[in-house]
Write an enzyme that holds these catalytic residues in place. Structure first.
Site, PDB file in Angstrom:
ATOM      1  N   ASP A  13       0.819  -1.227   0.000  1.00 36.93           N
ATOM      2  CA  ASP A  13       0.000   0.000   0.000  1.00 36.93           C
ATOM      3  C   ASP A  13       0.847   1.269   0.000  1.00 36.93           C
ATOM      4  O   ASP A  13       0.451   2.301   0.539  1.00 36.93           O
ATOM      5  CB  ASP A  13      -0.956   0.033   1.218  1.00 36.93           C
ATOM      6  CG  ASP A  13      -1.833  -1.194   1.273  1.00 36.93           C
ATOM      7  OD1 ASP A  13      -2.311  -1.610   0.213  1.00 36.93           O
ATOM      8  OD2 ASP A  13      -2.008  -1.746   2.373  1.00 36.93           O
ATOM      9  N   HIS A  41      -4.271  -2.019  -6.117  1.00 37.39           N
ATOM     10  CA  HIS A  41      -3.394  -0.933  -6.544  1.00 37.39           C
ATOM     11  C   HIS A  41      -4.297   0.195  -7.017  1.00 37.39           C
ATOM     12  O   HIS A  41      -4.984   0.056  -8.018  1.00 37.39           O
ATOM     13  CB  HIS A  41      -2.468  -1.390  -7.682  1.00 37.39           C
ATOM     14  CG  HIS A  41      -1.464  -2.404  -7.231  1.00 37.39           C
ATOM     15  ND1 HIS A  41      -0.503  -2.926  -8.054  1.00 37.39           N
ATOM     16  CD2 HIS A  41      -1.267  -2.986  -6.037  1.00 37.39           C
ATOM     17  CE1 HIS A  41       0.238  -3.783  -7.378  1.00 37.39           C
ATOM     18  NE2 HIS A  41      -0.213  -3.843  -6.158  1.00 37.39           N
TER      19      HIS A  41
HETATM   20  P1  GDP Z   1      -0.403   0.126  -3.810  1.00 39.95           P
HETATM   21  O1  GDP Z   1      -1.104  -1.147  -3.452  1.00 39.95           O
HETATM   22  O2  GDP Z   1       1.023   0.143  -3.412  1.00 39.95           O
HETATM   23  O3  GDP Z   1      -0.603   0.521  -5.237  1.00 39.95           O
HETATM   24  O4  GDP Z   1      -1.069   1.259  -2.923  1.00 39.95           O
HETATM   25  P2  GDP Z   1      -2.636   1.511  -2.628  1.00 39.95           P
HETATM   26  O5  GDP Z   1      -3.329   1.782  -3.869  1.00 39.95           O
HETATM   27  O6  GDP Z   1      -3.188   0.446  -1.754  1.00 39.95           O
HETATM   28  O7  GDP Z   1      -2.564   2.792  -1.681  1.00 39.95           O
HETATM   29  C1  GDP Z   1      -2.069   3.998  -2.092  1.00 39.95           C
HETATM   30  C2  GDP Z   1      -3.172   5.062  -1.927  1.00 39.95           C
HETATM   31  O8  GDP Z   1      -2.599   6.319  -1.841  1.00 39.95           O
HETATM   32  C3  GDP Z   1      -4.106   5.127  -3.097  1.00 39.95           C
HETATM   33  O9  GDP Z   1      -5.392   5.493  -2.655  1.00 39.95           O
HETATM   34  C4  GDP Z   1      -3.517   6.246  -3.955  1.00 39.95           C
HETATM   35  O10 GDP Z   1      -4.463   6.899  -4.782  1.00 39.95           O
HETATM   36  C5  GDP Z   1      -3.013   7.159  -2.904  1.00 39.95           C
HETATM   37  N1  GDP Z   1      -1.825   7.927  -3.251  1.00 39.95           N
HETATM   38  C6  GDP Z   1      -0.716   7.536  -3.931  1.00 39.95           C
HETATM   39  N2  GDP Z   1       0.214   8.509  -3.937  1.00 39.95           N
HETATM   40  C7  GDP Z   1      -0.319   9.537  -3.222  1.00 39.95           C
HETATM   41  C8  GDP Z   1       0.166  10.813  -2.829  1.00 39.95           C
HETATM   42  O11 GDP Z   1       1.284  11.215  -3.118  1.00 39.95           O
HETATM   43  N3  GDP Z   1      -0.688  11.586  -2.066  1.00 39.95           N
HETATM   44  C9  GDP Z   1      -1.926  11.187  -1.691  1.00 39.95           C
HETATM   45  N4  GDP Z   1      -2.667  12.011  -0.956  1.00 39.95           N
HETATM   46  N5  GDP Z   1      -2.406   9.980  -2.044  1.00 39.95           N
HETATM   47  C10 GDP Z   1      -1.612   9.172  -2.794  1.00 39.95           C
END
Ligand code: GDP
Length: 424
Positions: A13, A41
């Site tokens: 995440d 993701h």
């Molecule tokens: P992954 O499984 O590693 O792809 O991560 P997730 O999707 O579970 O969680 C990342 C969350 O953070 C998602 O809701 C993204 O839209 C959000 N996100 C990613 N980068 C940023 C950022 O720089 N700022 C903010 N506020 N949200 C972000």
């Protein structure tokens, strides 16, 4: 052209999907090489907001070929539903832009059932599984008791193979767990409803990749979860059941000879962890609630509130080393803007002694965090696009982390949207 892996440095995440979506523009092929439909993701782009579970995050880019490699837990039910969901939002998924390895094993209905039965048996000692069948699936794969996606092209042989597996699996279902047995009729229906739907996408992706490599095409490998959930290097047994690390990418993708030129490790500006297991830097109470709210830390697949805490330097440094990261993408910096001072878990204290080394899993629950603080910036940074426009305190936080973990931070993400980042 060069190959790159985008991996999670911590517990998952971290924002890998967001980084893959951003960087896919520079690559021809995106491959998911492990894991299954148990994580999400999240990608925000011109089509809307998506929580991708199995589909590679390159699916939104025209001309990019997305591959589900042999290392993936190929769940036809999950994938088919996901294809319908993204298609409804205008994203085209065809055998031209999505290819499934014929050597990928299929996650079968009884894997999901067994996952739930085992978590229920464990009661308060449960692993915190998402109950998507991942652990039973990988155990069966290594016992050589799964069906390969390519078997869908041989219906008669597939039926005979499934009948053998059914007989074996029913022993576990009925005699170990006292559950109802599966029937061949159920399996036949499942094949018609889901497995046959994904058959047009199944092909010899190994041959495709060898050809692509010979033509100089560039590949982006997309990991699921993070280092600390890796089966061999994570917080065993609170890991996933596959290898999430970059070193596994060539094997799980179908191109074992691939050279990975670059490993981009994704690190979140604070820590989060979904599910069970030791999480040394964990915050509780009001402080945790505030950070969870600010970061929207609720599971993309399950909606579960994620455990949160400050950035864990010890775990992150370990993750960087295990992944062989060549550059870091630091995400969600904007979330910390509300804090007066920025906490970091700088070291652990284990048996009264401070350490910078990540402990062996058995003693990890005894580790306590040693917290330090850096000045906060207390202003909205979500609109910043240049390094020099970040407040000095924010730049200092990035430089501090970089020094502590020993890896260059190339991207600082300040929002979920594709263009909300700073490149150094
Ligand atoms: P992954 O499984 O590693 O792809 O991560 P997730 O999707 O579970 O969680 C990342 C969350 O953070 C998602 O809701 C993204 O839209 C959000 N996100 C990613 N980068 C940023 C950022 O720089 N700022 C903010 N506020 N949200 C972000």
């Amino acid at each position: 052209m060069s190959n790159c892996a985008i991996v999670g440095i911590n517990w998952g995440d971290e924002g890998k999907g967001r980084m893959v979506d951003l960087l896919t523009a520079d690559y021809d092929i995106v491959i998911r090489y492990q894991g299954g439909g148990n994580a999400g993701h999240t990608v925000v782009n011109e089509y809307g907001k998506f929580a991708l579970h199995l589909l590679p995050s390159g699916i939104f880019h025209r001309g990019v070929v997305n591959i589900l490699g042999n290392g993936v837990a190929m769940d036809p039910e999950n994938l088919w539903n996901e294809i319908q969901t993204v298609a409804a939002q205008g994203v085209s998924v065809t055998p031209d832009n999505l290819k499934i390895s014929s050597r990928a094993s299929l996650l079968l209905p009884w894997h999901r059932e067994l996952d739930g039965l085992e978590e229920a048996r464990l009661k308060d000692k449960k692993y915190g599984s998402t109950r998507q069948g991942i652990a039973p699936f990988y155990s069966d794969k290594y016992q050589k008791k799964t069906v390969l996606a390519g078997e869908l092209f041989y219906p008669e042989e597939l039926k005979a193979h499934l009948a053998d597996l059914l007989e074996w699996k029913n022993l576990t279902l009925t005699r170990v767990y006292g559950a109802e047995p599966c029937t061949m009729e159920q399996m036949t229906r499942w094949i018609q409803e889901y497995a046959e739907k994904i058959r047009p996408y199944v092909c010899d992706t190994g041959a495709y990749l060898r050809q692509a490599q010979a033509e100089g095409k560039s590949i982006l490998f997309e990991a699921q979860l993070g280092t600390l959930r890796d089966l061999d290097y994570g917080i065993y047994p609170y890991t996933t059941s596959s290898n999430a690390i970059a070193a596994y990418a060539p094997v799980g993708s179908g191109l074992p000879s691939a050279k990975i030129d670059e490993v981009i490790g994704v690190v979140k500006a604070y820590s989060s962890c979904v599910g069970e297991g030791p999480f040394t830097c964990e915050w509780f109470g009001e402080e945790a609630e505030k950070l969870r709210e600010a970061g929207g830390e609720y599971g993309a697949k399950t909606g579960r509130p994620r455990r949160v805490g400050p950035l864990d330097i010890v775990a992150t440094r370990y993750g960087v080393q295990i992944q062989g990261a060549t550059a870091i993408a630091l995400t969600k910096m904007d979330v910390l803007s509300y804090m007066d001072r920025i906490p970091v878990c700088a070291r652990y204290r284990l048996n009264g002694v401070e350490t910078e080394e990540f402990p062996f899993p058995t003693v990890l629950p005894q580790a306590e965090p040693v917290t330090e603080y850096l000045p906060g910036w207390k202003q909205d940074i979500s609109g910043v696009r240049r390094w020099e426009d970040l407040p000095e305190a924010a730049r200092n936080y990035v430089l501090y982390i970089e020094k502590q973990i020993g890896c260059h931070i190339r991207y600082v993400s300040v929002g979920p949207e594709r263009d909300a980042y700073v490149e150094r």
